[in-house]
Write an enzyme that holds these catalytic residues in place. Structure first.
Site: not given
Length: 494
Positions: A90, A301
């Site tokens: 992430d 992201d």
């Protein structure tokens, strides 16, 4: 997966083993200066580990995996002796966390593997008796800060801080339930250590520890469209620490400086405008002072599945241009926030391109941004960004199409067209009608467990093949994955 805030609450409910904190350090097995970390999309815990390890072609190669194009994972071990975990990669948050064994025992955590701190000789509790809550756009986890040895590929990171989770709220548990996913490995920029958002990350420790000569990492994410929509375990992607892999991009890498706000937390770059087909749309407006930025931004992201665009801009400009290109009006969004389209119409949808300020356009084709939800039911991979408006999230829909480089020295983000990447969506192929009137009983080509109208042999009175559309389906498995992962692993938003 974008992190919002951290809050210290309450007193620790488990006994602390130690209170002294030791500075982290990094050891590298072997002499390689570039560490390759493959990414994968995910099956059961044991089968993932076997598949990923088998795919490593050298001592410095570790694969990433891809779960139905909704999230990407890697394998780490924690503790001495090591305990193995599968965690989501992430770039939208910095903290690493896994669930505690005690959390699972109380039914407060979901997942496949849980950390037993009592079994690790190198575990140290550095929480000073305080718990910590991490709040995401949907859901939150609570735990305490600890440190232990973490092994990732050929890197052994000693005294790495992470959060041992003692409680997941309902939304997080629902996202984890039935998924062999054990936690999260954050890789956000996190450049301001005095910010309340800051948490020490594994990638920061690696960069500061001198394990690699160049303070960069790069990300290649594969898609499942050419794999019958089945999750990719040994070939879901690759993370390179300390450099780039030129076989996974084409053309020139263009670098864009980070837009630094008071927290300097995200890998965020300036976003100027959008072009749909040949139609240039207006520039994004100037953000309000409350957002703390002077320009619209795109946050890279990898923990978010979709693209989250400022609501007014999306619904006023992008959606009308996209649907108008196929002669249709914008439909009402579903209860999950999706704008749908017939899969048979998808190949006629226009490219949607983004301009990050230098005039270079980064187009996404329908094969990049269309998601199949069911038989001839598809959706666009764009959703509204809610209260965070002009802080827009560029998730896996974008990052599969473009190889991304994260440079701490810039600080900046580099982008180039990805190479050797399968698309996320491949249009359904119609069956070939024969002389018979068969109905087609074949199983669809997707990864779903359901049967489609299929391309199987006809069972009617003639000898021809069935007349099914052969959409297969990704539909059951993908819809289940989306409903769960959009709540947690797919889209954790600001």
């Amino acid at each position: 997966m974008v992190f919002i805030e951290t809050v210290l609450i309450g007193l620790l409910s488990v006994s602390a083993l130690a209170a002294n904190e030791t500075a982290p350090s990094v050891d590298v097995s072997g002499s390689g200066v570039i560490i390759r970390l493959p990414l994968f999309q995910k099956p059961s815990n044991s089968s993932v580990i076997e598949a990923v390890n088998a795919a490593a072609s050298s001592a410095i190669a570790v694969p990433l995996a891809d779960l139905l194009d909704t999230a990407y994972y890697t394998i780490i071990t924690i503790g001495t002796p090591p305990q193995t975990f599968i965690v989501q990669v992430d770039t939208g948050s910095s903290l690493m966390w896994v669930g505690a064994k005690s959390c699972a025992a109380k039914g407060n955590c979901q997942g496949d593997s849980f950390f037993d701190y009592t079994s690790s000789r190198t575990f140290v509790d550095v929480s000073q008796g305080k718990t910590k809550t991490i709040t995401y756009g949907k859901g939150e986890v609570t735990g305490y800060v600890v440190q232990d040895s973490v092994e990732w590929g050929d890197l052994l990171i000693k005294n790495q801080q992470f959060m041992l989770v003692t409680s997941e709220d309902r939304e997080i548990q629902e996202g984890m339930n039935g998924k062999p996913v054990d936690g999260l490995l954050g890789m956000a920029y996190a450049g301001n250590k005095k910010s309340g958002m800051y948490s020490p990350s594994v990638i920061e420790t690696i960069m500061e520890g001198g394990a690699v000569p160049n303070p960069v990492f790069s990300l290649w994410l594969n898609g499942t469209g050419d794999n019958g929509y089945r999750s990719l375990y040994p070939n879901g992607g690759e993370l390179v620490i300390g450099g780039v892999d030129p076989t996974h991009f084409s053309g020139t890498l263009n670098f864009y400086p980070l837009v630094l706000d008071k927290d300097s937390y995200f890998w965020q770059i300036k976003l100027v405008s959008v072009q749909v087909g040949s139609k240039a749309l207006p520039r994004f407006p100037t953000p309000p002072p409350s957002l703390g930025i002077s320009t619209a931004i795109a946050i890279m992201d990898s923990g978010t599945s979709l693209l989250y665009i400022e609501d007014t801009y999306l619904q006023t400009y992008i959606l009308p241009a996209v649907y108008g290109a196929i002669g249709k009006s914008v439909p009402l969004a579903t209860s999950s926030g999706f704008w749908t389209v017939a899969c048979s119409d998808a190949p006629s949808l226009p490219d949607v391109a983004f301009n990050f300020g230098d005039g270079v356009l980064y187009p996404l084709s329908y094969s990049d941004y269309v998601l199949q939800l069911g038989d001839n039911l598809c959706a666009l991979g764009f959703q509204g960004n809610g209260k965070d408006g002009l802080k827009m999230l560029f998730g896996d829909v974008f990052l599969r199409r473009y190889y991304s480089v994260y440079d701490y020295a810039g600080p900046s983000v580099g982008l180039a067209p990805a190479a050797r990447t399968s698309k996320a969506f491949v249009p359904p192929k119609s069956g070939n009608g024969g002389t018979g009137t068969g109905t087609g009983t074949g199983t669809g080509t997707g990864a779903g467990a359901g049967t489609g109208t299929g391309t199987g042999t006809g069972t009617g009175t003639g000898t021809g093949t069935g007349t099914g559309t052969g959409t297969g389906t990704k539909s059951i498995a993908f819809s289940l994955a989306m409903s769960a992962f959009v709540g947690l692993l797919g889209v954790l938003v600001l």
